[in-house]
Design a protein around this motif. Structure first.
Motif, mmCIF file in Angstrom:
data_model
loop_
_atom_site.group_PDB
_atom_site.id
_atom_site.type_symbol
_atom_site.label_atom_id
_atom_site.label_comp_id
_atom_site.label_asym_id
_atom_site.label_seq_id
_atom_site.Cartn_x
_atom_site.Cartn_y
_atom_site.Cartn_z
ATOM 1 N N GLN A 161 -14.491 23.508 -22.222
ATOM 2 C CA GLN A 161 -13.802 21.747 -22.441
ATOM 3 C C GLN A 161 -14.948 20.968 -21.993
ATOM 4 O OE1 GLN A 161 -10.798 23.313 -19.987
ATOM 5 N NE2 GLN A 161 -11.480 22.187 -18.738
ATOM 6 N N ASP A 165 -13.960 16.854 -25.596
ATOM 7 C CA ASP A 165 -14.016 15.882 -26.759
ATOM 8 C C ASP A 165 -12.162 16.430 -27.595
ATOM 9 O OD1 ASP A 165 -14.582 18.617 -26.874
ATOM 10 O OD2 ASP A 165 -16.184 18.074 -28.925
ATOM 11 N N HIS A 166 -11.324 16.916 -26.556
ATOM 12 C CA HIS A 166 -10.675 17.568 -27.438
ATOM 13 C C HIS A 166 -9.304 17.194 -27.169
ATOM 14 C CE1 HIS A 166 -6.954 20.599 -28.036
ATOM 15 N NE2 HIS A 166 -8.091 20.592 -29.473
ATOM 16 N N TYR A 167 -9.523 17.075 -25.673
ATOM 17 C CA TYR A 167 -8.386 16.177 -24.770
ATOM 18 C C TYR A 167 -8.194 14.282 -26.080
ATOM 19 C CZ TYR A 167 -5.869 13.242 -21.227
ATOM 20 O OH TYR A 167 -4.937 12.595 -20.287
ATOM 21 N N GLY A 196 -8.193 14.258 -28.622
ATOM 22 C CA GLY A 196 -8.905 14.127 -29.701
ATOM 23 C C GLY A 196 -8.365 13.675 -31.166
ATOM 24 N N ASN A 242 -3.344 16.103 -28.490
ATOM 25 C CA ASN A 242 -4.666 16.991 -27.703
ATOM 26 C C ASN A 242 -4.701 16.945 -26.143
ATOM 27 O OD1 ASN A 242 -4.081 17.952 -29.928
ATOM 28 N ND2 ASN A 242 -6.965 16.998 -30.623
ATOM 29 N N PRO A 294 -9.326 23.725 -25.724
ATOM 30 C CA PRO A 294 -9.726 23.948 -27.228
ATOM 31 C C PRO A 294 -7.931 24.791 -27.270
ATOM 32 C CG PRO A 294 -11.618 24.579 -26.181
ATOM 33 C CD PRO A 294 -11.175 24.063 -24.896
ATOM 34 N N HIS A 343 -2.284 21.562 -26.250
ATOM 35 C CA HIS A 343 -1.757 20.181 -26.805
ATOM 36 C C HIS A 343 -0.352 20.028 -25.726
ATOM 37 C CE1 HIS A 343 -3.601 20.792 -30.647
ATOM 38 N NE2 HIS A 343 -3.146 22.305 -30.335
ATOM 39 N N PHE A 397 -11.373 28.094 -30.711
ATOM 40 C CA PHE A 397 -12.348 26.944 -32.244
ATOM 41 C C PHE A 397 -11.899 26.923 -33.588
ATOM 42 C CE2 PHE A 397 -14.397 27.426 -28.408
ATOM 43 C CZ PHE A 397 -14.549 26.178 -28.088
#
Ligand code: ADP
Ligand code: MG
Length: 703
Positions: free
Chosen positions: A234, A238-240, A242, A271, A275, A278, A701
């Motif tokens: 993480q 880029d997931h937070y 996203g 999100n 990764p 949620h 992923f």
């Protein structure tokens, strides 16, 4: 678009709301029900018959065939047993539908297979469920049909609580009584009722169901017990927040619809940091309804996932090395006439009522930090707390710069004349507005943070019922309010007495306030000096339930008896042991039937290749090196496997639940880690095709 939703139309479609009660009940009965809901008391059987009949008519009209008393035993999940509305057919063979008041208000069932922690012997099997009138009945639509669910409390033959609901309702009454008493002393004559309001933010992971079904650890333990980190975690953030992938978006859309139909105010979705992680947050509501709804959220998250070929993981730490999941428990106290006791207003330094309430909460948290820690403790949280972005195990309170400064002034001068103001932040772009900067920043490292007009208890685990933390919050605050009222009722001059109490509470309990970096080593040292509670493992926290201090607290307000607390402690020790035992058995299975055989076959092929190459006159440097390394790890796995098997067998010889739990923690858990380490190293060495189940990269992923 086909997946568009008319929220107003579907919202609470499957709930027997107040509006529907008004529609289906004669006016006098409706008024009687509303009165009892608000003021308490028992519904007379005659009235209950009318209500039950109306509820049945509504339910049947909407396709229901059965009803159930829906309750929350101490298993962490909900329970239901369905009964059809049908009654004995008449002489001509016609079947009528029936639902009586008696069936609505009270259920009787065999409780012997639910955890009771020794509260009753197995032969005393009778358990009762009683309708919680303050939480609305609802319809569950399922492949099995449509079921009318009556939210209930669950207790034993002798009236001891065997669930989360009963003590939560008791604690809500306690804090209501004491808070009203306090408000009266402060001159409030209008508020009639004070409600503990709760908004739990639910974090979760979604993985592909086909892959999930290939991993025994996910199936049996709800988390991975083996697994090397993927090349990416993480770290790029880029997931937070996203963009939400299509497949996940479709899931969220479906989940929201299901929740809205049940009157659950699913509000925020995004999100999360890790990764495949949620979050869903509803709008806050009365604590018992929030608890019921949170159970429905968890249940539907799983059910809807299956529909979408996904699996929802609610475990606190499904994957090592990335964030775990929590359930931030936002809590505040609100009057029926719209006052939030935790609202600081524009000038908190002059808001005496707010300062008094705040100082009481600080005192409550400092006095019973051990109980709060316990209320959030669970097996899964042992691997989460103190790790990636999760709050530390040390209990402290974050107030933010502005309030902390007010508290400091009060401690120092007896009053706070200055208020640190937020600044205006210039955006520097003429078309963008300038921002009023909040006087208080956020602090993610605090387990218990003041966030504007509520406290946010962040240690709570994602898989757990929010019952325990809110029972504790309500009760410890009720206790301090009650002590304050005792003093104020005797005071000659209320104003001076209030002032003195505020100063005293802040002064005596300031050690619990901390705004810095909760992850730092410096804080660990400082917290130890301050003598703050720092309980690192679930089983270290269990005995806090049965200390003299706790028993006195819970008995004083009739929340738990000493016997009920003993039973809960017993259940917790048992839960710990059973959970870790399942994990250990799963690891043994995966290691001996999947990992070791696959790697052994692979190394055998490698050995043949080595021999062939030597025969051919070349030196297989790389292959030899690899073969040696693999063999070393495989041997380590074998040794660790034997140790784990032996320890698990030894553990079962301990008869006391507590001794057994400690043996599991001290001996079995380290042995599990010792088995995992060489397996994770092997995963990095061997051909991907050889690895017998999906990896972290596959799971996180490729959803
Ligand atoms: P934050 O971003 O600070 O976490 P949010 O506004 O997103 O705050 O709210 C998070 C959760 O807290 C939501 O469930 C929200 O309904 C709940 N909440 C907001 N105000 C209160 C309150 N006064 N009491 C209890 N819960 C609240
Ligand atoms: Mg929050």
């Amino acid at each position: 678009m086909s997946n568009s939703v008319n929220v107003e139309e579907i919202f609470a479609k499957n709930v027997f709301t107040v509006a529907k009660m008004r529609e289906y009940l004669p006016e006098d009965v409706f008024n009687e029900v509303m009165h009892i809901r608000e003021e308490g008391g028992e519904l007379p059987l005659k009235t209950a018959d009318i209500v039950a009949n109306a509820m049945k008519d509504w339910a049947v009209k909407n396709g229901a065939t059965h009803y159930t008393h829906w309750f929350q035993p101490l298993t962490g999940v909900t329970a239901e047993k369905h009964d059809a509305f049908i009654k004995h057919p008449d002489e001509e063979g016609r079947c009528m539908l029936e639902f009586s008041g008696k069936e609505l208000i009270k259920g009787e069932s065999d409780a012997s297979s639910f955890p009771s922690g020794g509260l009753r012997a197995t032969f005393e099997a009778r358990g009762y469920t009683a309708w919680d009138m303050t939480s609305p009945a609802f319809l569950k639509e399922d492949a099995i049909g449509t079921i009318l669910c009556i939210p209930t409390a669950f207790c034993s033959y002798k009236g001891e609580a065997l669930d989360m609901k009963t003590p939560l309702l008791r604690s809500m009454e306690a804090v209501n009584t004491q808070a009203i008493r306090l408000l009266r002393l402060l001159g409030n004559t209008t508020s009639k009722k004070i409600t503990a309001s709760v908004g739990p933010e639910q974090e979760y992971f979604l993985v592909d169901r086909k892959k999930y079904l290939q991993r025994e650890d996910l199936i049996f333990a709800g988390r991975t017990l083996f697994g090397a980190n993927a090349p990416k975690g993480q770290e790029l953030d880029d997931h937070y927040y996203g963009t939400i992938q299509e497949r996940i978006g479709a899931y969220m859309n479906d989940l929201n619809k299901e929740l809205w139909k049940l009157g659950v105010t699913a509000k925020t979705q995004h999100n999360e940091v890790a990764p495949a992680q949620h979050e869903l947050a509803p709008i806050y509501e009365t604590a018992n309804i929030a608890m019921d709804h949170n159970q429905l959220i968890m249940e539907l998250m799983k059910k809807v996932a299956t529909r979408h070929g996904l699996a929802c993981l609610l475990h606190e730490k499904p994957f090592k090395g990335v964030n775990g999941s929590g359930k931030h428990d936002n809590w505040s106290l609100n009057t029926d006439d719209g006052i939030n006791l935790l609202d600081p207003g524009d000038s908190p330094n002059e808001n005496i009522q707010f300062l008094l309430v705040l100082s009481c909460i600080i005192k409550a948290v400092d006095t019973h930090a051990d109980l709060l820690a316990q209320s959030a403790a669970c097996v899964g949280n042992d691997s989460r707390l103190g790790g990636n972005e999760a709050p530390p195990t040390i209990i402290s309170v974050f107030l933010g710069e502005q309030l902390e400064d007010v508290v400091r002034q009060i401690i120092e001068f007896g009053e706070a004349n200055n208020l640190k103001e937020g600044k205006t932040f210039k955006s520097g772009v003429s078309t963008l507005p300038d921002f009023e900067m909040d006087a208080t920043d956020r602090n993610r490292t605090s387990p218990f943070a003041f966030t504007g007009n509520k406290f946010e208890f962040r240690s709570v685990g994602s898989s757990e019922s929010i019952g325990s933390p809110n029972i504790v919050m309500n009760t410890i605050v009720a206790e301090v309010f009650s002590d304050v009222c005792d003093v104020l009722e005797k005071a000659d001059d209320i104003k001076t007495a209030v002032h003195d109490i505020i100063t005293k509470n802040f002064t005596e309990h300031q050690r619990i306030i901390f705004s810095g970096d909760g992850y730092s080593d410096a804080w660990r040292e400082e917290a130890a000096k301050r003598g703050l509670v720092n309980i690192k493992s679930m089983i270290d926290s269990i005995d806090t339930l049965t200390t003299e201090k706790s028993v006195k607290l819970f008995e004083k307000f009739g929340i738990f008896s000493g016997a009920e607390l003993e039973s809960r402690a017993e259940i917790l020790y048992e839960t710990y042991t059973k959970t870790v035992n399942i994990e250990a058995r799963t690891m043994i299975d995966m290691a001996s039937k999947q990992i070791i055989p696959s790697v052994a076959t692979y190394s055998g092929e490698l050995a043949i290749a080595v021999n062939e190459m030597i025969k051919a006159g070349v030196t297989p440097v790389v292959q030899m090196g690899l073969l040696n390394d693999i063999n070393k790890e495989l041997t380590a796995m074998d040794v660790a496997l034997v140790t784990l098997k032996n320890l698990r067998e030894e553990a079962i010889t301990y008869k006391s639940q507590k001794e057994r739990a400690f043996f599991f923690r001290e001996k079995v858990v380290p042995a599990m880690e010792a088995l995992r380490a060489p397996a994770d190293r092997l995963e990095r060495m061997v051909d991907k095709k050889v690895w017998p189940f999906p990896t972290y990269a596959d799971l996180m992923f490729e959803v």
